[in-house]
Write a protein that holds these residues in place. Structure first.
Motif, PDB file in Angstrom:
ATOM      1  N   ARG A 183       1.024  -1.248   0.029  1.00 62.48           N
ATOM      2  CA  ARG A 183      -0.018   0.035   0.072  1.00 62.48           C
ATOM      3  C   ARG A 183       0.911   1.236  -0.007  1.00 62.48           C
ATOM      4  NH1 ARG A 183      -1.661   3.949   2.884  1.00 62.48           N
ATOM      5  NH2 ARG A 183      -0.265   3.158   4.674  1.00 62.48           N
ATOM      6  N   GLU A 184       1.953   1.168   0.798  1.00 58.42           N
ATOM      7  CA  GLU A 184       2.916   2.440   0.968  1.00 58.42           C
ATOM      8  C   GLU A 184       3.470   2.723  -0.374  1.00 58.42           C
ATOM      9  OE1 GLU A 184       5.214   1.829   4.027  1.00 58.42           O
ATOM     10  OE2 GLU A 184       3.806   2.113   5.830  1.00 58.42           O
ATOM     11  N   SER A 185       3.937   1.525  -0.887  1.00 56.48           N
ATOM     12  CA  SER A 185       4.463   1.665  -2.172  1.00 56.48           C
ATOM     13  C   SER A 185       3.574   2.225  -3.326  1.00 56.48           C
ATOM     14  CB  SER A 185       5.325   0.169  -2.709  1.00 56.48           C
ATOM     15  OG  SER A 185       5.650   0.197  -4.159  1.00 56.48           O
ATOM     16  N   GLU A 186       2.483   1.668  -3.408  1.00 51.05           N
ATOM     17  CA  GLU A 186       1.483   2.162  -4.284  1.00 51.05           C
ATOM     18  C   GLU A 186       1.173   3.416  -4.234  1.00 51.05           C
ATOM     19  OE1 GLU A 186       0.874   0.641  -6.716  1.00 51.05           O
ATOM     20  OE2 GLU A 186       0.400  -1.665  -5.954  1.00 51.05           O
ATOM     21  N   GLU A 187       1.284   4.210  -2.991  1.00 52.74           N
ATOM     22  CA  GLU A 187       0.967   5.678  -2.680  1.00 52.74           C
ATOM     23  C   GLU A 187       2.295   6.325  -3.062  1.00 52.74           C
ATOM     24  OE1 GLU A 187      -1.528   7.382  -1.435  1.00 52.74           O
ATOM     25  OE2 GLU A 187      -2.604   5.522  -1.551  1.00 52.74           O
ATOM     26  N   ARG A 188       3.485   5.890  -2.836  1.00 52.16           N
ATOM     27  CA  ARG A 188       4.580   6.624  -3.478  1.00 52.16           C
ATOM     28  C   ARG A 188       4.640   6.975  -4.968  1.00 52.16           C
ATOM     29  NH1 ARG A 188       7.359   3.640   0.335  1.00 52.16           N
ATOM     30  NH2 ARG A 188       7.923   1.944  -1.135  1.00 52.16           N
ATOM     31  N   TYR A 189       4.232   5.656  -5.626  1.00 53.97           N
ATOM     32  CA  TYR A 189       4.235   5.714  -7.325  1.00 53.97           C
ATOM     33  C   TYR A 189       3.020   6.062  -7.613  1.00 53.97           C
ATOM     34  CZ  TYR A 189       8.613   3.499  -6.992  1.00 53.97           C
ATOM     35  OH  TYR A 189       9.918   2.993  -6.580  1.00 53.97           O
ATOM     36  N   ARG A 190       1.821   6.531  -6.923  1.00 57.48           N
ATOM     37  CA  ARG A 190       0.446   6.718  -7.484  1.00 57.48           C
ATOM     38  C   ARG A 190       0.532   8.076  -8.547  1.00 57.48           C
ATOM     39  NH1 ARG A 190      -4.902   6.153  -6.578  1.00 57.48           N
ATOM     40  NH2 ARG A 190      -4.412   4.687  -5.097  1.00 57.48           N
ATOM     41  N   ASN A 191       1.293   9.211  -7.786  1.00 55.48           N
ATOM     42  CA  ASN A 191       1.544  10.270  -8.846  1.00 55.48           C
ATOM     43  C   ASN A 191       2.280   9.935 -10.129  1.00 55.48           C
ATOM     44  OD1 ASN A 191       0.351  12.072  -6.882  1.00 55.48           O
ATOM     45  ND2 ASN A 191       1.903  12.420  -6.002  1.00 55.48           N
ATOM     46  N   LEU A 192       3.358   9.135 -10.121  1.00 55.11           N
ATOM     47  CA  LEU A 192       4.238   8.957 -11.201  1.00 55.11           C
ATOM     48  C   LEU A 192       3.286   8.113 -12.101  1.00 55.11           C
ATOM     49  CD1 LEU A 192       6.821   8.427 -12.761  1.00 55.11           C
ATOM     50  CD2 LEU A 192       7.244   6.631 -11.423  1.00 55.11           C
ATOM     51  N   PHE A 193       2.374   7.217 -11.530  1.00 52.16           N
ATOM     52  CA  PHE A 193       1.624   6.356 -12.558  1.00 52.16           C
ATOM     53  C   PHE A 193       0.662   7.226 -13.209  1.00 52.16           C
ATOM     54  CE2 PHE A 193       2.747   2.324  -9.971  1.00 52.16           C
ATOM     55  CZ  PHE A 193       3.908   2.008 -10.716  1.00 52.16           C
ATOM     56  N   ASP A 194      -0.013   8.177 -12.384  1.00 50.46           N
ATOM     57  CA  ASP A 194      -1.007   9.030 -12.789  1.00 50.46           C
ATOM     58  C   ASP A 194      -0.382   9.756 -14.055  1.00 50.46           C
ATOM     59  OD1 ASP A 194      -3.318   8.210 -11.764  1.00 50.46           O
ATOM     60  OD2 ASP A 194      -3.244   9.341 -10.046  1.00 50.46           O
ATOM     61  N   SER A 195       0.967  10.008 -14.186  1.00 47.29           N
ATOM     62  CA  SER A 195       1.563  11.145 -15.047  1.00 47.29           C
ATOM     63  C   SER A 195       1.828  10.153 -16.388  1.00 47.29           C
ATOM     64  CB  SER A 195       2.463  11.800 -14.737  1.00 47.29           C
ATOM     65  OG  SER A 195       3.667  10.844 -14.255  1.00 47.29           O
ATOM     66  N   THR A 196       1.550   8.925 -16.451  1.00 41.58           N
ATOM     67  CA  THR A 196       1.923   8.334 -17.606  1.00 41.58           C
ATOM     68  C   THR A 196       0.680   7.800 -18.569  1.00 41.58           C
ATOM     69  OG1 THR A 196       2.963   6.170 -18.360  1.00 41.58           O
ATOM     70  CG2 THR A 196       1.307   6.003 -16.382  1.00 41.58           C
ATOM     71  N   HIS A 197       1.131   7.845 -19.698  1.00 44.19           N
ATOM     72  CA  HIS A 197      -0.013   7.776 -20.865  1.00 44.19           C
ATOM     73  C   HIS A 197      -0.339   6.181 -21.052  1.00 44.19           C
ATOM     74  CE1 HIS A 197       0.562  11.794 -22.215  1.00 44.19           C
ATOM     75  NE2 HIS A 197       1.929  11.385 -22.390  1.00 44.19           N
ATOM     76  N   ASP A 198       0.235   5.254 -20.078  1.00 40.38           N
ATOM     77  CA  ASP A 198      -0.139   3.921 -20.227  1.00 40.38           C
ATOM     78  C   ASP A 198      -1.162   3.697 -18.913  1.00 40.38           C
ATOM     79  OD1 ASP A 198       1.483   3.341 -22.190  1.00 40.38           O
ATOM     80  OD2 ASP A 198       3.129   2.749 -20.817  1.00 40.38           O
ATOM     81  N   MET A 199      -1.988   2.590 -19.385  1.00 38.95           N
ATOM     82  CA  MET A 199      -2.916   1.927 -18.003  1.00 38.95           C
ATOM     83  C   MET A 199      -1.938   1.190 -17.192  1.00 38.95           C
ATOM     84  SD  MET A 199      -5.784   0.686 -21.245  1.00 38.95           S
ATOM     85  CE  MET A 199      -6.830   0.047 -19.522  1.00 38.95           C
ATOM     86  N   VAL A 200      -2.333   1.532 -16.044  1.00 39.32           N
ATOM     87  CA  VAL A 200      -1.505   0.852 -14.848  1.00 39.32           C
ATOM     88  C   VAL A 200      -2.395   0.172 -13.978  1.00 39.32           C
ATOM     89  CG1 VAL A 200       0.326   0.908 -13.055  1.00 39.32           C
ATOM     90  CG2 VAL A 200       0.374   2.461 -15.161  1.00 39.32           C
TER      91      VAL A 200
END
Length: 280
Positions: free
Chosen positions: A155-172
């Protein structure tokens, strides 16, 4: 017993072959010994309590997980020992009520208060059993500390990378071992038309097109076994029913020495596939 025959008093004895009975008794005794060994040395905490919640017996793992000796447990219930925090007592009472009606309960998660004051998260399954004419409850408690720790790390890892994932053009997407969608990014939501509110009720296999389902189930099993997969192609189903063709790669998420989730990175190729079909 004595009998008179002529002028003689004789003793009449009646013998019965009890070989089979003794054999059956010995087999029963051996079976009970095997069951006792299985109960005593099971890796999970096994315990018996009556329908009032009083402990009748427990194995070595039950002593270890609670910090109490068997003698300290027997004859007392969870309330007396304060094994559960106050907010979880109602849940335990509901489970006992199910047992009184002959139903099993669980798996339920509880925070167990140990004798030394520490807490341990446990998952408990319990089943009503009949022993010598008395209805008892067989409980199986498993320490899930490592699993909870791995879930928290994820969960903590997902939170850390949420902003990064939301800025990508891919579906994650991140998927738990039972198929629950743990995390998806904004592009995933927009592409398939779902909202954050939809996620708790969604399972990965709910959003896969029937034609891709068996293929995706096989791929999911391979990733859960630790394999990383490239060039994955599948057809998802959008909220409005639209088939959405995607391609990408999927990797296992490792924590606590095992695979705790899968991470998938996909690109919507529906239009490209449609154009390819039109050129044929």
């Amino acid at each position: 017993f004595p009998v008179e025959i002529g002028k003689q008093t004789l003793v009449l004895g009646i013998g019965r072959d009890i070989t089979e009975r003794k054999r059956a008794e010995e087999a029963l005794r051996e079976s009970e010994e095997r069951l006792k060994i299985l109960f005593e040395f099971a890796p999970d905490a096994y315990y018996l309590n009556d329908l009032q919640g009083k402990f009748v017996d427990g194995n070595k793992a039950a002593e270890e997980i609670t910090g109490y000796t068997r003698e300290e447990l027997i004859g007392k219930n969870m309330l007396e020992l304060k094994l559960l925090p106050p907010e979880q007592i109602a849940k335990a009472a509901a489970a006992l009520a199910r047992h009184a009606h002959g139903k099993h309960a669980g798996p339920n998660e509880f925070a167990l208060n140990r004798k030394d004051g520490s807490q341990v998260p446990v998952e408990i399954r319990a089943f009503p059993v009949e022993i010598k004419g008395q209805t008892l409850v067989l409980g199986i408690a498993r320490d899930i500390s490592e699993r909870k720790r791995a879930e928290e790390e994820m969960r903590e890892s997902e939170e850390r990378y949420r902003n990064l994932f939301d800025s990508t053009h891919d579906m994650v997407q991140s998927v738990a071992p039972d198929g629950r969608l743990v995390f998806v990014n904004q592009v995933w939501l927009e592409t398939l038309g779902y909202t954050e509110a939809d996620l708790p009720s969604l399972n990965l296999f709910d959003i896969i097109h029937p034609e891709s389902l068996s293929h995706c189930q096989e791929l999911f099993s391979r990733v859960m076994a630790g394999e990383s997969l490239d060039h994955v192609e599948a057809t998802f189903v959008a909220k409005d029913g639209r088939p959405t063709v995607v391609e990408g790669h999927v990797t296992p998420r490792l924590a606590g020495g095992g695979v705790v989730a899968t991470h998938g990175f996909f690109r919507d190729i529906t239009e490209r596939k449609r154009a390819e079909e039109e050129r044929k």
